[in-house]
Scaffold this active site. Sequence first.
Site, mmCIF file in Angstrom:
data_model
loop_
_atom_site.group_PDB
_atom_site.id
_atom_site.type_symbol
_atom_site.label_atom_id
_atom_site.label_comp_id
_atom_site.label_asym_id
_atom_site.label_seq_id
_atom_site.Cartn_x
_atom_site.Cartn_y
_atom_site.Cartn_z
ATOM 1 N N LYS A 1 38.764 -9.084 29.651
ATOM 2 C CA LYS A 1 37.442 -9.481 30.175
ATOM 3 C C LYS A 1 37.448 -10.944 30.571
ATOM 4 C CE LYS A 1 33.125 -10.682 27.912
ATOM 5 N NZ LYS A 1 32.229 -10.448 26.788
ATOM 6 N N THR B 1 28.384 -6.825 29.088
ATOM 7 C CA THR B 1 29.744 -6.556 28.589
ATOM 8 C C THR B 1 29.903 -5.061 28.311
ATOM 9 O OG1 THR B 1 29.917 -8.750 27.621
ATOM 10 C CG2 THR B 1 31.358 -7.056 26.678
HETATM 11 C C1 R5P Z 1 31.461 -12.331 23.788
HETATM 12 O O1 R5P Z 1 32.560 -12.782 23.660
HETATM 13 C C2 R5P Z 1 30.787 -11.502 22.736
HETATM 14 O O2 R5P Z 1 31.693 -10.911 21.860
HETATM 15 C C3 R5P Z 1 29.914 -10.431 23.364
HETATM 16 O O3 R5P Z 1 30.743 -9.511 24.057
HETATM 17 C C4 R5P Z 1 28.929 -11.025 24.331
HETATM 18 O O4 R5P Z 1 28.253 -12.107 23.776
HETATM 19 C C5 R5P Z 1 27.931 -9.982 24.799
HETATM 20 O O5 R5P Z 1 27.083 -10.558 25.734
HETATM 21 P P1 R5P Z 1 26.437 -9.704 26.894
HETATM 22 O O6 R5P Z 1 25.776 -8.522 26.230
HETATM 23 O O7 R5P Z 1 25.446 -10.628 27.532
HETATM 24 O O8 R5P Z 1 27.510 -9.304 27.828
#
Ligand code: R5P
Length: 299
Positions: free
Chosen positions: A192, A226
């Site tokens: 990612k 994400t």
């Molecule tokens: C990021 O590294 C965290 O582990 C989460 O994946 C992230 O904060 C999720 O954020 P969002 O839901 O806005 O994609």
Amino acid sequence: MKIFSGSSNKPLAGKIAKLLKKELSQLEIHIFPDQEKRVRVLEKVLGEDAVIVQSTSTDADKNYIELFFIADALRRSGVKTIIVVIPYLGYQRQDHLFREGEAVSIDVIVKILKVVGVDKVITFDLHSTRIPEIFNIRIVHLSALSIFAEKIKEDHLDGDDTVLVSPDKGGIRRIKILSEMLGNMPYAVIEKNRDLATGKVTMDGIDGEVEENAIIVDDMISTGSTIVTAANLLKNKGAKNIYVFATHAVFSKDAPKILQNSSVSSVYVTDTIFVPEEKQFPKLEILSISEMIAKTLKI
Ligand code: R5P
């Protein structure tokens, strides 16, 4: 031991108190017309151990300030020790300098906790294992992974055609631990990338085999982008059923709607953050961390 609750997650504080066979102790939190707060302890606490339960999720600024004031009020009232249960530790994303010129927000938070007299912090599933090193007060770092493992077994999601998926490399440690708890269930890790300026998430590929059933595991869901991007990638790679387990239901913006309308079958979160009714949705299930906290407080 006296248990106090800030305003952010009273249901969780109530559950913890009940498990410890106690009533929540009384506080007065007065809000002035300009939104400033005045906090007052309404019980005798001299020589007591005091516990404050406060999730520092949205609005993190308000919830932190309230927590600092409660700690200060307790310290001035003569408590022996202050333990703060911060199930979701706000401002933890910025745990080091990503780019020149930035503030390290969690470092500032730790300094203030120390100044207001906090002796110990109990928290859950931190974003990185680096964070406890920043603390110069005692920190107990708990994890919801064992609760997730139990639920995966209970809901029979642990069949042969199942893979655990971390949506980013930062979650490898988490996914390895869960895999072990589930008898070495296979796992895969998505590549990612997030544009630091725009927040846009892109996923380029996946390291590992995708199975018919995929369980995405993450520390938090904020906007949901994400999870949705990971779910789309998994669908394209052949997954039929996708489940999500994430500790912290930050749920910013339209996350509940986006998750409900996505290809995931169920979203399991915990109550580290209170999820009001208007943010709940049919695919959501909330698991409680209260027993784990109550057990930790008994030690
Ligand atoms: C990021 O590294 C965290 O582990 C989460 O994946 C992230 O904060 C999720 O954020 P969002 O839901 O806005 O994609």
